[in-house]
Design a protein around this motif. Structure first.
Motif, mmCIF file in Angstrom:
data_model
loop_
_atom_site.group_PDB
_atom_site.id
_atom_site.type_symbol
_atom_site.label_atom_id
_atom_site.label_comp_id
_atom_site.label_asym_id
_atom_site.label_seq_id
_atom_site.Cartn_x
_atom_site.Cartn_y
_atom_site.Cartn_z
ATOM 1 N N GLY A 199 0.800 -1.220 0.000
ATOM 2 C CA GLY A 199 0.000 0.000 0.000
ATOM 3 C C GLY A 199 0.833 1.270 0.000
ATOM 4 O O GLY A 199 0.286 2.364 -0.058
ATOM 5 N N LEU A 200 2.152 1.150 0.045
ATOM 6 C CA LEU A 200 3.000 2.343 -0.035
ATOM 7 C C LEU A 200 3.096 2.790 -1.487
ATOM 8 O O LEU A 200 3.468 2.007 -2.351
ATOM 9 C CB LEU A 200 4.408 2.034 0.491
ATOM 10 C CG LEU A 200 5.368 3.227 0.499
ATOM 11 C CD1 LEU A 200 5.053 4.156 1.662
ATOM 12 C CD2 LEU A 200 6.823 2.781 0.565
ATOM 13 N N THR A 226 -1.090 -3.341 5.591
ATOM 14 C CA THR A 226 -0.381 -3.986 4.493
ATOM 15 C C THR A 226 -1.220 -5.138 3.955
ATOM 16 O O THR A 226 -1.805 -5.904 4.706
ATOM 17 C CB THR A 226 0.957 -4.543 5.010
ATOM 18 O OG1 THR A 226 0.718 -5.311 6.197
ATOM 19 C CG2 THR A 226 1.928 -3.417 5.352
ATOM 20 N N ASN A 227 -1.274 -5.223 2.646
ATOM 21 C CA ASN A 227 -1.997 -6.287 1.945
ATOM 22 C C ASN A 227 -3.503 -6.295 2.166
ATOM 23 O O ASN A 227 -4.182 -7.297 1.944
ATOM 24 C CB ASN A 227 -1.405 -7.665 2.279
ATOM 25 C CG ASN A 227 -0.040 -7.807 1.629
ATOM 26 O OD1 ASN A 227 0.051 -7.841 0.409
ATOM 27 N ND2 ASN A 227 1.013 -7.820 2.427
ATOM 28 N N VAL A 241 -7.324 2.681 0.290
ATOM 29 C CA VAL A 241 -6.949 1.914 1.480
ATOM 30 C C VAL A 241 -6.664 0.449 1.148
ATOM 31 O O VAL A 241 -6.622 -0.404 2.034
ATOM 32 C CB VAL A 241 -8.022 2.025 2.601
ATOM 33 C CG1 VAL A 241 -8.013 3.429 3.189
ATOM 34 C CG2 VAL A 241 -9.405 1.677 2.088
ATOM 35 N N THR A 242 -6.487 0.168 -0.118
ATOM 36 C CA THR A 242 -6.144 -1.176 -0.587
ATOM 37 C C THR A 242 -4.645 -1.222 -0.850
ATOM 38 O O THR A 242 -4.073 -0.255 -1.334
ATOM 39 C CB THR A 242 -6.962 -1.495 -1.865
ATOM 40 O OG1 THR A 242 -8.316 -1.708 -1.482
ATOM 41 C CG2 THR A 242 -6.432 -2.728 -2.590
ATOM 42 N N GLY A 283 -5.237 -10.719 0.371
ATOM 43 C CA GLY A 283 -3.848 -10.402 0.723
ATOM 44 C C GLY A 283 -2.988 -11.618 1.007
ATOM 45 O O GLY A 283 -1.790 -11.480 1.279
ATOM 46 N N GLY A 284 -3.591 -12.804 0.984
ATOM 47 C CA GLY A 284 -2.770 -14.008 1.180
ATOM 48 C C GLY A 284 -3.190 -14.852 2.368
ATOM 49 O O GLY A 284 -2.401 -15.638 2.889
ATOM 50 N N ILE A 285 -4.457 -14.758 2.772
ATOM 51 C CA ILE A 285 -4.967 -15.497 3.943
ATOM 52 C C ILE A 285 -4.076 -15.217 5.161
ATOM 53 O O ILE A 285 -3.470 -16.115 5.758
ATOM 54 C CB ILE A 285 -5.070 -17.023 3.690
ATOM 55 C CG1 ILE A 285 -5.680 -17.306 2.327
ATOM 56 C CG2 ILE A 285 -5.891 -17.697 4.796
ATOM 57 C CD1 ILE A 285 -7.092 -16.790 2.125
#
Lengths: 422, 422, 422, 422
Positions: free
Chosen positions: B199-200, C140-141, C153-154, C215-217
């Motif tokens: 998200g950066l 993050t993610n 916000v993603t 985001g990867g579980i």
């Protein structure tokens, strides 16, 4: 005059490509006095640019020079942050006595950092804080500075592109005469404000120049300015007059908005306020807008005390009576006559001239002509610039202290440059 | 010393509420010389603030003063926009010979307008233009200036709030030692960069101070700076070192980043670069970054020629050999010893000190103590400031040219002020 | 199973390149029932993706189907904007009786438009309005949707780049376990909030998924969620749980945050809330946050009444007792065992699995393996997706109503696909 | 008709204050058919709002209903993400054969999530991506949706304020007839574009409705639309027609821009495209704009297959010949006559009417009259809405399939409501 190309090497090898004026005027200047600049090869130039309006009292004006040397010699405070100093007090008192009181202006005075763009940034911050809104309306072909806040209300697409980020929170409106009388003044602006469905974010403020110097010497009529001030009041927007280039007597009166009889909420001054060409700027505002917390806006060079000294000296020397204003208007009339004559001499050029006080513009049908004229004028020993979005306007900005003879000489060179660039 | 409250009237009635230093130091200063300032009531103050780092060579340094007076007296160009002048050439050549070449630094030199924030605005614009990205990473407790571009990468919440618009396009990362060693350096930053889902927004650049002056005298370790430079290179971000306060010898070497052995892509200088406390600033960058179009960034006071004169004089007087650096480090050792002694004298205060060269900070367990100490020091004739987000750090910033005796005197006053503010 | 490449022509010639799932699963599906989908060529697929979590009750669940057909046959209102309807009332009453009251949740219910991103947009608007601040912290993610508010916000860089404008007003913080235990939870976030010089714009709210599906579980621990909720309360930030994918029983309990014992300020629901796979979404919030003016947020399809009918039917069929939750946890245990066995069978793959309820992820050392496994599984008749920023995680998301036999069959196909992609 | 206040309790206690239509029409609706809605107390209402244009074929149209029930009964795929399905293929082929080919329109078809605002978000993203610019021009009183991207190009100040962040990257221009003929079309817009100093950020695109439904039934003339299309082409801006409310035959032709003979670069469709009032939307664009990467814009409910079934059925039933268009224009004439008669009956009301096809507006001198008329109409059994920034326009939006008798009945109720609200 024959000019040998100067040795520009270190400028070319070390200084950034961003440099600009030194390209139009390929000389290495060494000394300056009044309306004359001297390069290192002994050439003399008559200066019709006056530091882009920062040298209204001429180069190295002897009255100011004396005050400055005295101050430096006696080890007066040079750098004072925003500490109280005797030099700052003298300036503040002089500014109050000579400028504010006689005009019945109620302003508080802020030292926002000594450049114009800093004064504008402070003005915009304050307006947004006071109104709790982000949006600011500016005008087509406005110029307010290069830092991000000021740049967002500047019109020039080339300069805007330099930001590297989208410039937002500003909306342009048509400046006076943008449609050459085809559309009633403020029709669009007022309609957007009154229509709850217009999509215009309600502005905190409007920022305007009374004469757009960089934008092409576009002169707002007093009645247009009055209507703008009335609109701002009616719609709860603050009126900011950016008087950085047009203030300090450039148009005649000390403030350029005096002729219109308006009292802006916020005023920015810079360029000639220091008098001697040293960095200084002010943001003025009505007392009820003095909502700053201590230190909320700061800057290392706010206390450029040598500039306070020359600033006070300039006010005392030139503004305690109405002489300067009268003289500027008289010199302006001299310019207008010369420009009229140039137009008459070359009817095929479709030359248009416009101005107030000692700021004038000369535009030709052929939009490349202005640059050619300025280039030829330089060869003939006259420093003169162009302005406008396409550099299509020759811009006359001599020192206010120029003698009628120097003014005449420069105007004759200009006429010759027009003649010789066919 | 007993101080009679000075007559501040015009400051209180006319000047904006935004004024700050004049509140902590309620005196009206008149003259200054070396490390001393004198108010109009005859009091003398030892200056441990040095114009927030703008007076590294002391007030009205006689060597620079002579050069300045000579220049003014002979009517050297005062205001030159960005025209080529002999004074500017002399400065450029001196800067090249004395500063850049001996350090093997390849920078191009830009005159971006004579204030620090303008140098930062130019640096950010250029970085964004070069990389085609908007985002810039800054650090916790960074200070870079008050115009909107610089303010967006400044940490202080109070100053940020003054913007009146949401400040975006910047993301803060933890400065060195932000977690007191609990977290590996750059763990968070690097992870965000490598994780495509973090998200950066990919940064165009990172802007950093090697020592955060306003932020509380936070000193980055050389190895941290090297790791940052390596990270920037690895991740295609430009490294901007804002050396406005810490450059010009403040930390010992001319550039504060020399100790770390890094070569930033862009460097900003201001404050002491002019030498005499007059507004001047520079933006330096690697030649391949000189992507500016002529005039893409401009400003009226870029050509503050008197400052070029004193700047060149200062470089010639102090930087042609390694003497200044040695002396600064020696004086710094003197400061460190004194701060150590203060801590030892008052173990209950939990005093921590830190610094490099001649910039030092002293922090107490009780976060209100620093302000009390500075206030008492003023009464005792010492000008000293606080810094940090809660003004919790006493900040020592004497002129580099201070004599060992003056330095000792000031440190003794400081020790007394600590003692007397129990 | 041999699959003849289907005739995709109109998809390839007319549909936009943006299409995605149809590329991984090159079949033309015709019918579906429970956990099975059928393509037009007669192939049968076991569905471990369940409409990305929109089909928790399976395809065309017969109980819901009956309710839907009855409603349509009797000409119940299909499209009702936000008018009051008997179907909407029945849903609201059921939601209150079956979901909110038994959990002692005080929420008001908003119908914000029938897609997940619309529910998130409404949540963000409301949070900003309630707090008067722009900034929102995400993790993050995170994945919250594709419209500009949600996209900001993603985390995913590829999806963010699609915005075409800089995405601002959001700051990412590390999700639980982002540093694998090397850094204390919330150290960075809390420090930024408490440090007045950190440069973080004070957030109006924090938006979080309890398990990051896209985001990867990534599974947040209950104690991490509790600490986050406490931090939000302590720092006056609203806590938004985006339960679009993890709500409606996916993790066991109806809301995924129940296990942690927290009560978010705002909750978003979509995907399976309608039960039958038809568009529907809800934004829930504490009554004191119901600051909306009538019509301040609207949308044409807020009143998708057929979805209200199936939504109410699903709640009545599956959530009036604790049976569904128990069954989901039991099925989850079955999945965990199978994933453990896969890992044990191939120690060289370094397989890691993680999940809650019926959402599981399987990650391999080789980051390209997941895609290969999913592709092979499709050939073997199993629809299974990958997730994570590099599609490095096989994502198991079967219907909650899947039979143990079907689950076992799918897990066996998965094991075979792992085996056959060496 | 006497209406007993319905039991709204759960709506009032549980549903958010944001609800709106249910406040104007305090009934609990149960069934609907064609142009009639029925509440639970047995009252019948004639519907002149048609789901804000989402029910062009009437409520629960029997032809579409049959197709829908068949599909559901045979367990056709309900939820298919963006997988290829037989239902989707049938829709795509029908859309190509019935809509695109006969009109020689070259569009690619994107399923962007099933709501109007999602279609607009996708259109804006694509335009920005294609042009590499952020700015989009919209028009005064535009309405494009409630998510942040769409809201930024929507005019209504009340709805904009709900964003909670400054809405930027959009600039409003005057819609057709905004100055009632006093200003030449596009004078302002074109001047801003051609003037390099205007301050307008160069737009990536222009987004426009041919008839502004929410904005007050403002009808753009075909020649104005043609001039806009020409301007877009001349100035390298994409033209986006938001046909969400005015497409699908509302103005007569399938697309509302057909009458003007223009081919927009991007078109958004939603509301009636699904035919039966179920969520569906499309973004259409010229093939050279299909720059999407797979999955760059996504959404869970893109594959609302039941809506594809009814959408295809509607196209086959109503658009294979020119019958529908003819009928709509005829019905429109019937409306116009009735509105004319209302004006003639009450000359003192200064009633103005305007419209195209079956979208009409009736405005009175007294700006509160429209709301009174709509309220009285409800009491008389007619559902009719207002629009415009101050709800000053009665908006007629009956189903295209309304019988002449029903239309006549509604128009008579409207006339009576006008009469009875003096």
């Amino acid at each position: 005059m024959t000019i040998t190309p100067p040795a520009l090497s270190v400028f070319e090898t070390l200084e950034s490509e961003v440099r600009s004026y030194c390209r139009s005027w390929p000389a290495v200047f060494d000394r300056a006095h009044g309306s004359r600049m001297y390069d290192e090869d002994g050439h003399t130039y008559l200066d019709f640019f006056a530091g882009a309006g920062a040298l209204n009292y001429g180069h190295n004006n002897p009255v100011l020079k004396r005050a400055l040397l005295d101050y430096l010699e006696r080890d007066g405070v040079t750098h004072g942050l925003d500490m109280a100093t005797t030099a700052k007090r003298a300036f503040l008192e002089t500014f109050q006595d000579v400028v504010l009181r006689p005009r019945d202006l109620p302003y508080k005075v802020m030292f926002p950092g000594p450049t114009g763009t800093n004064a504008v940034e402070a003005a915009l911050k304050l307006a947004r804080k006071a109104k709790g809104r982000e949006s600011v309306v500016s005008f087509t072909n406005a110029f307010h500075g290069m830092s991000l806040g000021s740049l967002a209300v500047t019109g020039n697409a080339f300069k805007r592109a330099g930001a590297g980020i989208p410039l937002v929170h500003g909306t342009p409106m048509p400046f006076d005469n943008y449609f050459e009388g085809r559309v009633p003044d403020f029709l669009w602006f007022e309609r957007l404000l009154e229509d709850q469905g217009s999509g215009l974010n309600t502005p905190a403020a409007v920022i305007v120049e009374t004469v757009q110097g960089e934008g092409g010497i576009n002169v707002a009529r007093p009645e247009w300015l009055r209507a703008l001030a009335a609109l701002c009041e009616r719609r709860d927007m603050l009126l900011i007059v950016d008087d950085i280039q047009m203030g300090c007597g450039r148009t005649g009166a000390f403030f350029s908005f005096e002729e219109a009889g308006i009292t802006p909420d916020i005023v920015t001054l810079s360029k000639s306020i220091g008098g001697y060409g040293m960095p200084m700027s002010l943001t003025l505002f009505k007392p009820e807008l003095d909502l700053w917390e201590p230190g909320e806006h700061n800057g290392t060079f706010r206390g450029n005390n040598p500039a306070f000294v020359t600033a006070a000296a300039a006010l005392n020397a030139y503004w305690t009576d109405g002489q300067m204003e009268k003289q500027t208007l008289a010199r302006g009339e001299q310019v207008a006559q010369a420009l009229r004559a140039i137009g008459a001499e070359h009817p095929e050029l479709g030359a248009q001239y416009r101005g107030r006080g000692l700021v004038w513009g000369l535009e030709f049908t052929d939009r490349t002509r202005a640059s050619a004229v300025a280039a030829r004028a330089f060869e003939l020993g006259l420093l003169i610039e162009t302005s406008g979005p396409e550099s299509e306007v020759v811009k006359l900005l001599p020192a206010l202290t120029i003698t009628p003879e120097d003014l005449d000489e420069g105007l004759r060179i200009l006429a010759r440059a027009v003649r010789e660039t066919a």
